[in-house]
Design a protein around this motif. Structure first.
Motif, PDB file in Angstrom:
ATOM      1  N   UNK A 214      24.918  -2.757  47.185  1.00 38.68           N
ATOM      2  CA  UNK A 214      23.414  -2.219  46.703  1.00 38.68           C
ATOM      3  C   UNK A 214      23.333  -2.605  45.060  1.00 38.68           C
ATOM      4  N   UNK A 215      24.614  -2.910  44.530  1.00 42.05           N
ATOM      5  CA  UNK A 215      24.647  -3.461  43.010  1.00 42.05           C
ATOM      6  C   UNK A 215      24.020  -4.693  43.055  1.00 42.05           C
ATOM      7  N   UNK A 216      24.142  -5.750  43.868  1.00 45.38           N
ATOM      8  CA  UNK A 216      23.853  -6.768  44.179  1.00 45.38           C
ATOM      9  C   UNK A 216      22.125  -7.024  44.255  1.00 45.38           C
ATOM     10  N   UNK A 217      21.852  -5.809  45.258  1.00 45.06           N
ATOM     11  CA  UNK A 217      20.556  -5.619  45.545  1.00 45.06           C
ATOM     12  C   UNK A 217      19.815  -5.401  44.274  1.00 45.06           C
ATOM     13  N   UNK A 218      20.084  -4.422  43.502  1.00 40.88           N
ATOM     14  CA  UNK A 218      19.517  -3.991  42.390  1.00 40.88           C
ATOM     15  C   UNK A 218      19.302  -5.126  41.192  1.00 40.88           C
ATOM     16  N   UNK A 219      20.461  -5.882  41.073  1.00 42.32           N
ATOM     17  CA  UNK A 219      20.482  -7.031  40.132  1.00 42.32           C
ATOM     18  C   UNK A 219      19.247  -8.007  40.525  1.00 42.32           C
ATOM     19  N   UNK A 220      19.411  -8.292  42.012  1.00 44.58           N
ATOM     20  CA  UNK A 220      18.316  -9.286  42.425  1.00 44.58           C
ATOM     21  C   UNK A 220      16.991  -8.606  42.282  1.00 44.58           C
ATOM     22  N   UNK A 221      16.573  -7.521  42.492  1.00 44.94           N
ATOM     23  CA  UNK A 221      15.512  -6.957  42.288  1.00 44.94           C
ATOM     24  C   UNK A 221      14.950  -6.999  40.892  1.00 44.94           C
ATOM     25  N   UNK A 222      15.752  -6.705  40.134  1.00 49.80           N
ATOM     26  CA  UNK A 222      15.560  -6.612  38.458  1.00 49.80           C
ATOM     27  C   UNK A 222      15.163  -8.042  38.150  1.00 49.80           C
ATOM     28  N   UNK A 223      16.180  -9.098  38.612  1.00 46.74           N
ATOM     29  CA  UNK A 223      15.634 -10.455  38.313  1.00 46.74           C
ATOM     30  C   UNK A 223      14.443 -11.143  38.778  1.00 46.74           C
ATOM     31  N   UNK A 224      14.092 -10.696  39.998  1.00 43.17           N
ATOM     32  CA  UNK A 224      12.950 -10.930  40.468  1.00 43.17           C
ATOM     33  C   UNK A 224      11.683 -10.425  39.681  1.00 43.17           C
TER      34      UNK A 224
END
Length: 231
Positions: A214-224
């Motif tokens: 979930x942390x990876x998903x959040x980071x990816x979303x923020x990056x995008x």
């Protein structure tokens, strides 16, 4: 040994009592009337069972590889694996209904067509029939096996999937050989405290993995969103 294999090994060890209730009868039948050869017959039976698991792991790992065609799909599979790991722990704490529906489905879809073939290999007469019985009984409708298979699918790799299922099989081996060779299993594997401890480890492990994904998903979303904002 990676975390998926370690989890599968622990799951196999913790679920030993369940394995005995599912396969204990056939494990005893393997050695009936073969006192001198029982050691080798029990080994060939378990070799057949573990080979079946490894082959199934290879197939579902390949399916997982096909499913995880994008980063998002791969992340979803890993998240599913973490949730299943928590389910494994809950199942081992005694909440059998968590995986009960899987067993019922497997009994209808997989085991029912195989039952006539399974009857033909009994009684166990030699290593060939023992090996065949092990391979067939590896397909019993067992919530533990199905959960381990789903975990193997989430590895999204044929090799990892196969090794994960093999690790699960090796975890069940002490209990199964205990029945096949000695007529009883070491009390350590039956101890509720040990079972509960392993179940809690799996739940914590799964929870940590879920938060990690979930942390990876959040980071990816923020990056995008940042990239989109810059454009």
């Amino acid at each position: 040994m990676n975390e998926a294999m370690l989890a599968a090994l622990l799951f196999g060890l913790a679920g030993s009592t369940h394995c005995l209730s599912m396969c204990g009868g056939i494990a005893m039948a393997v050695t009936a009337g073969h006192e001198r050869a029982n050691r080798w017959l029990a080994l060939s039976y378990n070799f057949g069972r573990l080979s079946c698991y490894a082959l199934l792991g290879l197939i579902v790992g390949y399916l997982g590889e096909l499913i995880a065609f994008s980063a998002e799909a791969g992340l979803a599979l890993r998240l599913l694996a973490a949730v299943l790991l928590i389910a494994m722990g809950v199942y081992l704490l005694g909440f059998k209904q968590v995986l009960g529906w899987l067993e019922k489905l497997g009994a209808k879809v997989i085991w029912q067509p195989l039952r006539p073939l399974a009857r033909k290999v009994l009684p166990i007469r030699n290593h060939g029939t023992s090996l065949m019985a092990g391979a067939l009984w590896g397909l019993l409708p067992c919530g533990m096996v199905y959960t381990a298979l789903a975990w193997s699918t989430a590895s999204a790799s044929p090799i990892s999937g196969s090794l994960t299922m093999l690790a699960f099989g090796l975890g069940t081996l002490p209990a199964m050989l205990g029945v096949g060779l000695l007529g009883s299993v070491g009390n350590w594997f039956k101890t509720p405290h040990v079972r509960r401890l392993l179940a809690v480890i799996l739940i914590l492990f799964g929870t940590f993995n879920a938060f990690q994904q979930l942390a990876k998903l959040t980071v990816d979303t923020v990056d995008k969103s940042h990239q989109h904002h810059h454009h």
